[in-house]
Structures are given as C-alpha cells and as structure tokens.
Design a protein around this motif. Structure first.
Motif, PDB file in Angstrom:
ATOM      1  N   LYS A 352      45.356 -61.529  -9.962  1.00  0.00           N
ATOM      2  CA  LYS A 352      44.339 -61.249  -8.940  1.00  0.00           C
ATOM      3  C   LYS A 352      44.927 -60.708  -7.648  1.00  0.00           C
ATOM      4  N   GLY A 353      46.220 -60.754  -7.498  1.00  0.00           N
ATOM      5  CA  GLY A 353      46.865 -60.160  -6.339  1.00  0.00           C
ATOM      6  C   GLY A 353      47.062 -61.102  -5.169  1.00  0.00           C
ATOM      7  N   ALA A 354      48.052 -60.749  -4.344  1.00  0.00           N
ATOM      8  CA  ALA A 354      48.423 -61.571  -3.191  1.00  0.00           C
ATOM      9  C   ALA A 354      47.278 -61.648  -2.176  1.00  0.00           C
ATOM     10  N   GLU A 355      46.544 -60.564  -2.081  1.00  0.00           N
ATOM     11  CA  GLU A 355      45.475 -60.539  -1.075  1.00  0.00           C
ATOM     12  C   GLU A 355      44.408 -61.590  -1.384  1.00  0.00           C
ATOM     13  N   TRP A 356      44.049 -61.648  -2.667  1.00  0.00           N
ATOM     14  CA  TRP A 356      43.084 -62.667  -3.095  1.00  0.00           C
ATOM     15  C   TRP A 356      43.645 -64.067  -2.812  1.00  0.00           C
ATOM     16  N   PHE A 357      44.909 -64.272  -3.162  1.00  0.00           N
ATOM     17  CA  PHE A 357      45.513 -65.601  -3.028  1.00  0.00           C
ATOM     18  C   PHE A 357      45.530 -66.044  -1.559  1.00  0.00           C
ATOM     19  N   THR A 358      45.901 -65.117  -0.678  1.00  0.00           N
ATOM     20  CA  THR A 358      46.022 -65.504   0.735  1.00  0.00           C
ATOM     21  C   THR A 358      44.655 -65.669   1.402  1.00  0.00           C
ATOM     22  N   SER A 359      43.590 -65.269   0.690  1.00  0.00           N
ATOM     23  CA  SER A 359      42.258 -65.491   1.269  1.00  0.00           C
ATOM     24  C   SER A 359      41.849 -66.955   1.112  1.00  0.00           C
ATOM     25  N   ILE A 360      42.621 -67.708   0.314  1.00  0.00           N
ATOM     26  CA  ILE A 360      42.316 -69.130   0.102  1.00  0.00           C
ATOM     27  C   ILE A 360      43.348 -69.948   0.879  1.00  0.00           C
ATOM     28  N   GLY A 361      42.889 -70.982   1.538  1.00  0.00           N
ATOM     29  CA  GLY A 361      43.851 -71.868   2.189  1.00  0.00           C
ATOM     30  C   GLY A 361      43.834 -71.788   3.697  1.00  0.00           C
ATOM     31  N   SER A 362      44.838 -72.412   4.309  1.00  0.00           N
ATOM     32  CA  SER A 362      44.909 -72.448   5.770  1.00  0.00           C
ATOM     33  C   SER A 362      45.828 -71.310   6.235  1.00  0.00           C
ATOM     34  N   GLU A 363      46.061 -71.240   7.526  1.00  0.00           N
ATOM     35  CA  GLU A 363      46.817 -70.115   8.060  1.00  0.00           C
ATOM     36  C   GLU A 363      48.204 -69.995   7.430  1.00  0.00           C
ATOM     37  N   LYS A 364      48.899 -71.133   7.351  1.00  0.00           N
ATOM     38  CA  LYS A 364      50.271 -71.061   6.864  1.00  0.00           C
ATOM     39  C   LYS A 364      50.476 -71.653   5.470  1.00  0.00           C
ATOM     40  N   SER A 365      49.447 -72.291   4.935  1.00  0.00           N
ATOM     41  CA  SER A 365      49.553 -72.833   3.582  1.00  0.00           C
ATOM     42  C   SER A 365      48.452 -72.196   2.750  1.00  0.00           C
ATOM     43  N   LYS A 366      48.868 -71.395   1.773  1.00  0.00           N
ATOM     44  CA  LYS A 366      47.885 -70.614   1.020  1.00  0.00           C
ATOM     45  C   LYS A 366      47.594 -71.221  -0.348  1.00  0.00           C
ATOM     46  N   GLY A 367      46.440 -70.837  -0.884  1.00  0.00           N
ATOM     47  CA  GLY A 367      46.067 -71.279  -2.224  1.00  0.00           C
ATOM     48  C   GLY A 367      45.467 -72.672  -2.226  1.00  0.00           C
ATOM     49  N   THR A 368      45.432 -73.258  -3.419  1.00  0.00           N
ATOM     50  CA  THR A 368      44.895 -74.612  -3.536  1.00  0.00           C
ATOM     51  C   THR A 368      46.053 -75.590  -3.672  1.00  0.00           C
ATOM     52  N   LYS A 369      45.741 -76.872  -3.602  1.00  0.00           N
ATOM     53  CA  LYS A 369      46.761 -77.899  -3.849  1.00  0.00           C
ATOM     54  C   LYS A 369      46.179 -78.947  -4.780  1.00  0.00           C
ATOM     55  N   LEU A 370      46.965 -79.286  -5.783  1.00  0.00           N
ATOM     56  CA  LEU A 370      46.582 -80.393  -6.651  1.00  0.00           C
ATOM     57  C   LEU A 370      46.966 -81.697  -5.966  1.00  0.00           C
ATOM     58  N   ILE A 371      46.060 -82.645  -5.995  1.00  0.00           N
ATOM     59  CA  ILE A 371      46.297 -83.938  -5.358  1.00  0.00           C
ATOM     60  C   ILE A 371      46.025 -85.030  -6.387  1.00  0.00           C
ATOM     61  N   SER A 372      46.910 -86.019  -6.446  1.00  0.00           N
ATOM     62  CA  SER A 372      46.614 -87.214  -7.244  1.00  0.00           C
ATOM     63  C   SER A 372      46.027 -88.227  -6.286  1.00  0.00           C
ATOM     64  N   LEU A 373      44.783 -88.509  -6.481  1.00  0.00           N
ATOM     65  CA  LEU A 373      44.075 -89.409  -5.570  1.00  0.00           C
ATOM     66  C   LEU A 373      44.045 -90.788  -6.204  1.00  0.00           C
ATOM     67  N   SER A 374      44.638 -91.783  -5.513  1.00  0.00           N
ATOM     68  CA  SER A 374      44.595 -93.127  -6.103  1.00  0.00           C
ATOM     69  C   SER A 374      44.745 -94.187  -5.028  1.00  0.00           C
ATOM     70  N   GLY A 375      45.083 -95.383  -5.421  1.00  0.00           N
ATOM     71  CA  GLY A 375      45.131 -96.493  -4.475  1.00  0.00           C
ATOM     72  C   GLY A 375      43.760 -97.140  -4.384  1.00  0.00           C
ATOM     73  N   ASN A 376      43.398 -97.595  -3.180  1.00  0.00           N
ATOM     74  CA  ASN A 376      42.114 -98.299  -3.023  1.00  0.00           C
ATOM     75  C   ASN A 376      40.965 -97.318  -2.831  1.00  0.00           C
TER      76      ASN A 376
END
Lengths: 551, 221, 150
Positions: A352-376
């Motif tokens: 999909k290209g770098a342009e598409w990728f950089t349209s997602i995320g914050s200013e300096k952190s691009k794309g998505t992030k996988l998170i393991s959500l746990s605890g209480n």
C-alpha cells in the motif's frame, strides 16, 4: 504442488483458489489461540468438525489463530457477517450450526454489555473490537495457519511479488525508510536505518532474523501473530532479505508453545514447496532460506546479541563488543534483527505504500501497535490500535475498565523492564517517545492494569525477582546489583525496611543502569525508577512503618 | 598499522588500531582497575570496574575500557565523580561476597567503598571467570566451568576432568582474586576423589610468578 | 526412557559442536531429564568439552539435571497471573503435592515448577499439567485437577 516459477504463476494460482471459494458459504472459525486453547477450544473445534461433516458442502469449519478477545474464549466467528460467539462450549455447537444454516443468530451466545445488557452481534459492533484498527491481526479469523492457500486467498505474498518483480532492493529499502517503520520490539529504532546498516556492511554474507522470543511477561501478541498467521511474518522477512541482500534468515522463537512450533515449521515447508523460499524465488534470481531456532527458556536470550550467540550454539550471554550486530552479528556477519510485529508490517508497507502507512498513527510513531492487554482489566486480549491512541481508549473503551468494580491505580507497560504510571496520566497517547518520557516505555506492548489494591513495592519486588532469575549472571552490576535491589525490596515488603534503603536503591539503579553489559541489566531498574517518580510516598511510608518511626 | 592518537587523562597516548583503551592506557603507564582482565585471555567485560568516561564528537559515554577500541581523537577520563561512584558501588557489591579479599580491600580504600553497605553473602567467589577462562583458553582442559545463571551463577570444578587434569597444573589458583578457586578445587577433591593425591597441592607462592596481581598505584589526578 | 532414541539424537549431531543446544533439547524432550552419563556421550560425540555441556545444561531452565515426575505441574507466575492470585494457587499446589517448586516426590508422581509467562494471561491464574492448560484456576479447582492425575 509444483514450485511456482514466476509472479504470473503465483497470481494465476491465487485466482484459482479464489474461484474455488464461495464467499456466501457459511464458515465457522474457531479460535485456537493460547487462551482459547487453555479453555479447551480444541473440544469445541472437534464438535464443529463432527457436526459439520454430515452436512457436506453446506458449511466450512476452520481452526484459526488468536482472534483477540481472549477474555471471552473460546471464541467463534461465523462468516459471512462476522457474527461473534463467546465462551462457546461443545454443547452449544448444534445450536450454532442449525442457526447458521438458517441464516440466524444464536442470541444467547453473542456479546451482552455487562452494564446495559445491550447486544452486539457483529464484530464491528462489539466494544472490544470496534475501537480497534486491526491491520495485522484482523486476518487471523480468516486463516487456518496450516494452510498457505488461506493466506494467498487474503492477498498474501502479493507484496513479495511486487517487491521482486517491480522494485529494486534499494526501492524496497527506501519505501520502508519513508514509512518510518519503527522497531516494535522495544527500542522503537527506525527499521529502515537498521536495514541500511546491514545492507551497507562490507561483508557479502548477511543474515536477517525474526525475534519471536517474546519473553516479556504478560506480552502475548507476537505469538498470536506468529502462531495465527506465520506467512505474514515470513513474507515480511523475505522482502527484508531481498532489500538487504541477505541469503539466509533465522526465526528465533519459543520452545514452549507446541502449536506455534507446528505452524511455523509447516509454514516454512509450504513456502519452500511453493517456491517462495529456496533457490530463485518466483524466477526472480533471488535465493533465500530460513532456519528455525528455539529459545531454551531464559529471558536474556531475547536480547539481540545474546539471541545471536544462542543461534551460534553458544550460551546466550550478551556479546560484550562495542560493535552493532547489524554490522557484526551471527558468526561476525552483518545481521539484521527485528521482532515479529515489525516484520509483519513490511508486506502492507510494500503493497500500500509508505504514504498510506504514514497516514496512520501519531506524528513520530506511525502505523498501528499490537498491545497485550491484561492484569486487572475487564476485557483482556490482543488489541491493535493506531499509534497515538489515548490510553483511555485502550483501558476503558476496549478494555472495559477495571475488574470487579475497582478503581484504576496504575498502568504498567513493558514488562519487567518497563514502568508504571499513575491513573491520572490516562489521557497520554500511545507513542514511543511520549511514553518513554513518562517513564513507561511501550516496550514490546504488554499493558497491565493495576487496581486500587495493588502494592507498588510488591510489584517492584516481583519484577526484580523475575529479572534476577532471568539474567545470564555474567556482569557484576546486573548480577549483584539486582540481587541487592531484590533483597532491599524484599525487606521493605516484609516491613523490615531500613533507613538509607531508598538511597541504596537509587545508587544501585544508577550504577546498574550505566555499568551493565546489556539491555537487561541497563533497564532492570526502570520499573523502580518510575515507582520513585510516581509512588515514592508508598515506599517511604512502608520503610517508616517498618523501622518503627512515625509516618 | 598507523598509530592512533587519543587523549587519556590529559595525556596524548599513541596506540595501534585494534587495541582497546585499557591496553593503550596500560602501555602508557596509566592505571585502570580491573578484576576480570588478563593479558593472556580474551577480554571478558564482566567485572565492569575498568569502566571509563569517553568523549567522542561531543558525546560523553561510559564504556568498559577492556573492550572499547581506541579511536582517533577520543578523550578518555579514567576517573570522574561518576566513574568513581560506579567503581565504589561495584566494589561494595563484591565485598558482600569476599569482604577480606586483599585486592578488593585495596580498591575499597581507593574508592571509599563501605564493606558493610550491602547484605553479606560470603560466597568468596566474585565470578571474574579467570580460572574458567584460563583453563579453557590457555590450558584447553575445561576442568572448571560456570554453572547456572543469574544470581545463582557459580564456578565449579568438574570432578571427572579435575581428577585427571588438575594434579599437575593448579595454575588457576594464583589467578584468583579471592583464593576461592583453590578452595573449590580442594572441596571437589575431598568429595569426589579423596586420597588420590600424588603430588602436594601447590601453594600460591609457588605460582607467584604467574599471578595477575597488579599493585594498586593510583594515577595522580 | 529409550536409549535408542538418545543414541539416535547423539548420532544425528555427531561432530557438530554448534548443535549442542539442539541435541540437548531433543534429549530433554525424549527423556525428560539429562543424565550425567548421557552428557558425557554428548560431549564426546559433538566434540565439546564436558564442562561446556554441563554449563549449557545448567544455564537453561528447560533442562533438568535430575529425573522428573510422571506429571510436570507448572504454575504460571507471570505478571498477570501474579496479579490475579498465582501465589495462592502455588501455595495450594505445594500443599496438595507436598512439594516446593522445583521438587519431585519420592514416588516420581509430580514435579512442581513455577515459570515465566506462557502468554495465556487472559485465563490466568493457570496451571499447566503435562502441557495441558487449566485456566481460571482457584485453589479448590486446582486440588481437583491434581487429584485427577494418577
């Protein structure tokens, strides 16, 4: 299956697969991720297979990797329509099959809001899913990880085709650099720069490595990806190898997940059979092969130089040299290592290209992030959100808040080398740099909620205990410094804290942080540092109580 | 090989490419403390006492001099408040194991380490690995090795090998900064193959010539 | 215990010092522990000093230098399980089996172990017996699970 000789042959084969599939035919996807498996999803899958067999071609049953909503397993998703059933038991199977054949829904097994009782039938209505952007994990329910054809059916290996047939290695590297893909393993270091260092290193022989060790406690997203969709990571690795000019790759992963091992072994064998690995891949002239390696149960082997020593067959002590592994790694050859999630991002950046990728995320952190959500947390599981998403969305909208009606005390990121921040920082965005500044770097992405009852001294003691057992023990500051920190923390939790203990701890944090050989030691004091920043009164009170002085 | 000129403690020092900062300093007569370094052995980087401050292109970093390669125009400071504090604490951590080891006691005086700062656990071994590495790299006998990991890591003689190899050697004893190696060996002998001694155990004095003990001569600041 | 399997593994890696870890992992899987005599054979065949074999075998938690029980009971002590009550679960397991973590009983029925996160955090605290996961454990349920093993 004869080897595919060219890009055109692969696309022709993909068209054949799709022609043979009827999107209107109901398909029941049973999750076999780590948590669902632990709730005996195998019995549920077996019941579906047994009940589905006499129906011939009317229904398809598919065992898949992790869907994400681990809290409510065993998970079942029925397509078309992405109807989600939760906590499915073998006894529920006949009812689900009957309803599916009639195009109906088993109402009692769909999501019910715990507060309002409101129902959510489809995946995009379930609160846990609807606030996510599931670019990486979203394919999991569509894929039987043992079948490469399932991956091809969702567009798999199209990015590899594009890279090999339309792009030069330099163009691939350029795209990854422009996408500003940052390493998902903890450091957030730009992957493109790291690739470039290895690419430009003078040695001819170069290696690429998938770090699938995931030793961080309460992090389980990488194994969800690697077990559930191994070809995506493999595709990213092959593309990376092409860009870098590596002839050989290594996948380094856990020895204690039988399903993971089975799926990865099978994926490598299938890719080889199809001609996506080995000599002259898709007739491009590019040759590349992958070897599978396993950890043997110690956390420090996830550290990059220790991991490489382990691949060489040596004890996984971090290498003490002042030279980057991207220049001199396995057998002193330039070796580029990225974690599972980083590699998984590569195919979509190429497609999909770098342009598409950089349209997602914050200013300096691009794309998505996988998170393991746990605890209480009410809804634990594997979550994927755009970088920059406020923690509040993760904790409350997706996570459903704190369990048992308690209040939130702290959010902990990054496992044993991470940090804890207090509940009032809940509006902070999920961002590599921002979270580091707050003292709770994202790390690999393990997010833990801690409720009002959590004893922050005990948390620090627990984490230190973990690290003292997982260190290799080679260098003094890590081995001895952590041992001393653990002793001090233990006596504070036992109410036997002494005057000067906080100063001792601060001294140890500083010296261990500067003088240790590898990242494990260097960051071992980080949780404690965050505790001193936000929860110091709790420590002071415990010591004062212990030494019999007024609080 | 061309000479590289670097600055150590204000002194211009010439070194060959590929040398470490520690080697360059030792060659120039500048003392940097270390417990795990030995000229006959591959650099280990375990004790971290040889950590120094390096300034390069405006950046200050803390590196272990036994591994850090010399480079043109770097400025090395073998002592600074931060370096001294690192050494002070590391020595305190080691004194918890070997409170009376002469080498440590000397260093403690130099850096103001308090031998009672941390909880005692007199295991005597500081895990510098000199015995293990000497037996492996120089003697190629591997009669003594590291076992276990993390805070429970230890050295031990392997009885099956020690029984055959150690009688005539025992050269590692003199390398040991705490004399634990000798104690560990004698224990192994007593437990695993008692009464088989043919030659008397060598005293540290017999082996004094091979000792790594370097007199502590602090550099004037 | 199958001598033939062990010999097969050792032969497969003969003369390959860099395969030491692979060989030990396979023997551990086949035999559930690494007898000293076997490690001597590994050292000789793979041309690795015996001390180094011992170093590797004692370094990694996966390897056992003592025989294990028929059933390996693993209590997850990862962070989420810890927050969700792993300590109470472990106490119950220790009470029921009479063993501390790391021990094996005289009849070789159980070996109790604690260990790092296995990534099934959502169903923690959990108990894993011979690789089978038992999620959402309470001390009472754990007792029933253990009693179901012969």
């Amino acid at each position: 299956m004869p080897r595919l000789q060219s890009a055109a042959e692969l696309e022709k084969y993909r068209a054949q697969i799709l022609a043979g599939r009827n999107p209107a035919k109901p398909c029941i996807a049973v999750c076999a991720g780590a948590a669902c498996d632990g709730m005996d999803s195998a019995a549920v899958a077996a019941a579906f297979v047994a009940a589905g067999a006499p129906l011939g071609d009317k229904i398809e049953v598919r065992t898949t990797g992790c869907h994400g909503y681990c809290e409510k397993g065993p998970n079942v998703v029925v397509t078309p329509g992405d109807i989600c059933y939760f906590e499915v038991q073998p006894a529920d199977v006949p009812e689900i099959i009957a309803a599916t054949l009639k195009g109906e829904v088993v109402e009692r097994l769909v999501y019910h809001d715990p507060n309002t009782g409101a129902k959510a039938v489809h995946m995009n209505e379930v609160p846990f899913y609807k606030h996510q952007t599931r670019l990486l994990i979203g394919d999991n329910p569509k894929i039987d990880p043992m079948r490469i054809d399932d991956y091809l059916a969702v567009g798999g290996y199209a990015a590899l085709v594009k890279a090999l047939s339309e792009m030069t290695p330099d163009q691939v590297l350029d795209e990854v650099k422009k996408a500003n893909l940052r390493g998902r393993g903890g450091g957030g270091f730009p992957a493109g720069s790291k690739w470039e260092t290895t690419k430009n290193a003078p040695e001819k022989i170069k290696y690429v490595i998938v770090n699938g060790h995931e030793g961080e406690s309460a992090a389980f997203m990488d194994r969800a990806m690697l077990t559930g969709n191994p070809h995506k990571i493999l595709e990213g690795l092959i593309i990376g190898a092409y860009a870098i000019g590596a002839q050989k790759g290594f996948m380094y992963t856990r020895h204690d997940m039988p399903l993971l091992e089975k799926h990865v072994r099978n994926a490598l064998a299938q890719a080889k059979e199809y001609g996506l690995l080995g000599e002259n891949i898709l007739g491009s002239g590019f040759s590349f092969d992958v070897e599978l390696h396993f950890d043997v149960g110690i956390f420090v082997s996830g550290e990059s130089s220790a991991l490489m020593r382990s691949i060489e067959g040596n004890p996984p002590e971090p290498r003490p040299k002042y030279i980057r592994t991207s220049v001199s790694g396995i057998w002193d050859k330039p070796s580029n290592l990225n974690n599972v999630e980083t590699w998984a991002n590569v195919p979509q950046i190429i497609s999909k290209g770098a342009e598409w990728f950089t349209s997602i995320g914050s200013e300096k952190s691009k794309g998505t992030k996988l998170i393991s959500l746990s605890g209480n947390v009410v809804n634990s599981g594997v979550v994927e959100v755009p970088m920059g998403t406020p923690l509040r969305t993760l904790v409350f909208d997706i996570g459903g808040g704190v369990r048992d009606g308690k209040t939130l005390k702290a959010i902990h990121f990054g496992g044993a080398m991470g940090g804890s921040i207090p509940a009032d920082l809940i509006d902070a965005p999920l961002d590599f740099d921002g979270m580091s500044k707050l003292g709770a770097p994202i790390g690999a992405g393990g997010l833990l909620l801690m409720d009002e009852d959590t004893d922050m001294v005990e948390v620090a003691r627990y984490l230190m205990d973990f690290l003292t057992k997982e260190s290799c023990g080679k260098c003094v500051p890590c081995r001895e410094g952590m041992k001393q920190m653990l002793q001090i923390l233990t006596r504070i939790t036992e109410g036997k804290g002494q005057q000067g203990d906080l100063e001792r701890l601060e001294d140890l944090i500083q010296v261990t942080g500067v003088a240790s050989l590898c990242a494990l030691g260097k960051t071992s004091g980080d949780p404690l540092k965050s505790m001193f920043r936000y929860f110091k009164p709790e420590y002071e009170a415990r010591i004062a109580a212990g030494s019999g002085e007024p609080k | 090989m061309t000479d590289i000129v670097l600055n150590i403690d204000g002194k211009e020092v010439k070194a060959k490419a590929g040398m470490t900062v520690l080697e360059a300093a030792q060659q120039a007569g500048i003392y940097i403390p270390t417990l795990c370094h030995h000229e006959k052995l591959e650099a280990f980087g375990g004790c971290r006492l040889c950590m120094v401050e390096v300034e390069s292109r405006g950046w200050t970093s803390y590196v272990v001099s036994c591994l850090y390669p010399v480079a043109k125009d770097i400025v090395v400071r073998t002592r600074s408040p931060k370096v001294d504090n690192i050494r002070k604490v590391l020595i305190e951590e080691l004194l918890a194991h070997a409170p009376d080891a002469p080498e440590l006691v000397k260093m403690a005086e130099e850096y103001g380490s308090d031998r009672n700062r941390f909880a005692r656990e007199a295991s005597f071994c500081v895990l510098c690995g000199l015995c293990v590495r000497y037996c492996d790299e120089v003697k190629q006998k591997n009669a003594v090795s590291f076992f276990d990991n993390g805070s429970v890591r230890q050295i031990a003689f392997v009885p099956e090998v020690a029984k055959k190899e150690c009688w005539e050697c025992q050269e590692c004893f003199a390398l040991c900064p705490t004399s634990y190696a000798q104690a560990a060996y004698l224990l192994t002998e007593a437990l695993a193959f008692p009464g088989q001694r043919k030659t008397p155990a060598k005293s540290a004095k017999d082996l004094a010539l091979k000792s790594r003990m370097i007199p502590i001569t602090p550099v004037a600041m | 215990m199958c001598e033939k399997d062990i010999d097969g593994i050792i032969e497969k890696y003969r003369g390959q010092p860099s395969s030491l870890i692979h060989a030990l992992v396979e023997i551990q899987h086949a035999n559930h522990w690494l007898p000293r005599e076997v490690m001597h054979r590994v050292a000789e065949a793979l041309e690795v000093p015996f001390a180094q074999v011992m170093q590797i075998a004692s370094f990694y938690k996966t390897f056992s230098l003592t025989p294990k029980g028929r059933h390996e009971v693993h209590v997850c002590t990862g962070m989420t399980c810890h927050l969700r009550g792993a300590a109470k679960l472990l106490a119950k397991v220790e009470e029921v089996t009479g063993l501390k973590a790391g021990e094996t009983d005289a009849e070789s029925k159980f070996t109790v172990e604690t260990g790092a996160c296995l990534g099934s955090c959502s169903i923690g605290p959990e108990l894993i017996v011979d690789g089978k996961h038992y999620g959402r454990m309470t001390p009472e349920k754990a007792e029933a699970v253990l009693n179901s093993y012969e």
